[in-house]
Design an enzyme around this catalytic site. Structure first.
Site, mmCIF file in Angstrom:
data_model
loop_
_atom_site.group_PDB
_atom_site.id
_atom_site.type_symbol
_atom_site.label_atom_id
_atom_site.label_comp_id
_atom_site.label_asym_id
_atom_site.label_seq_id
_atom_site.Cartn_x
_atom_site.Cartn_y
_atom_site.Cartn_z
ATOM 1 N N GLU A 28 3.241 -5.409 7.985
ATOM 2 C CA GLU A 28 2.109 -4.767 8.667
ATOM 3 C C GLU A 28 2.237 -4.646 10.185
ATOM 4 O O GLU A 28 1.962 -3.587 10.739
ATOM 5 C CB GLU A 28 0.793 -5.496 8.328
ATOM 6 N N GLY A 59 0.483 -5.579 0.859
ATOM 7 C CA GLY A 59 -0.587 -5.744 -0.125
ATOM 8 C C GLY A 59 -0.112 -6.328 -1.440
ATOM 9 O O GLY A 59 -0.861 -7.009 -2.146
ATOM 10 N N GLU A 89 -0.115 -9.904 -0.820
ATOM 11 C CA GLU A 89 -1.517 -10.350 -0.805
ATOM 12 C C GLU A 89 -2.048 -10.499 -2.235
ATOM 13 O O GLU A 89 -2.813 -11.415 -2.529
ATOM 14 C CB GLU A 89 -2.382 -9.366 -0.005
ATOM 15 N N ALA A 100 0.837 -1.206 0.000
ATOM 16 C CA ALA A 100 0.000 0.000 0.000
ATOM 17 C C ALA A 100 0.867 1.249 0.000
ATOM 18 O O ALA A 100 1.981 1.256 0.518
ATOM 19 C CB ALA A 100 -0.903 -0.003 1.228
#
Length: 224
Positions: free
Chosen positions: A122, A99, A102, A54
């Site tokens: 994270e 992300g 992910e 992100a």
């Protein structure tokens, strides 16, 4: 043949951070694939990194509601990617973090270059993977390895990721050549059978874990 592979190349300089714009383009690109024409999808990067995750600068400007909205878009896009009928392959180079990882986990296979670095940063910034990471990671490589990756926030090499089962291949040969060979192998089998097998394999998992992940992520935001 190369023609049977549909490629989506991420191109958001410098590190393919998952900004709203990139996500919108990715979502649209997935919608535009003709699944009857192509036998596989590859997600690659046009820059030095697959995706560093992100865009924290963009995210820091979000209100709580905008953060939730962005998370919804991420999850919707990744679920859509996960459920397309043809095999999907993330071709990972450079950083594949948060992300970005992910996103790669939403694909059926992960091929990584030797110099890739993968991880979930994270917990080091007070949140958790919130776009399916806790679920897909655990399904893929088991509970303790998933916890190791998520609890430590460490960056792992491609070889370490291979040993832990997070990536499937770290080719010694040119990645494009490897990809062609892999697609050739897939294409020698029945496209319909692969599609049916994929649907069956995906149905092995119950999805209630995603709502737990969401609740946990929202709790982490309130504690930042």
């Amino acid at each position: 043949s190369k023609d049977s592979l549909f490629t989506i190349s991420l191109d958001n300089k410098p590190v393919n951070s998952l900004k709203v714009g990139l996500l919108t383009s990715l979502d649209k690109a997935i919608d535009d694939i003709n699944f009857n024409k192509y036998s596989a999808l590859a997600i690659t990067s046009n820059v030095k990194h697959f995706s560093a995750g992100a865009d924290l600068k963009e995210r820091s400007s979000f209100t709580y509601n905008q953060t939730v909205e962005f998370l919804n878009s991420l999850n919707k896009c990744f679920h859509k990617l996960e459920n397309i009928p043809i095999p999907t392959i993330a071709v990972i180079n450079g950083a594949c973090l948060g992300g970005g990882l992910e996103l790669a986990l939403s694909c059926d296979f992960r091929i990584a270059t030797e110099d890739s670095m993968l991880g979930f940063p994270e917990t080091s910034i007070g949140i958790i993977p919130g776009a399916g990471g806790t679920q897909r990671m655990t399904r893929l490589c088991g509970i303790s390895k998933s916890m190791k990756w998520i609890f430590t926030s460490e960056k792992f090499t491609a070889q370490e990721a291979l040993i832990d089962g997070v990536v499937d291949f770290v080719p010694k040969i040119n990645i494009d050549k490897f990809l062609s060979n892999f697609i050739y192998t897939l294409n020698s089998n029945s496209k319909n059978s692969i599609k049916l097998a994929k649907t069956s394999i995906k149905s092995a998992f119950i999805d209630h874990g995603y709502s737990t992940e969401r609740q946990s992520y929202l709790s982490s935001l309130k504690h930042e």
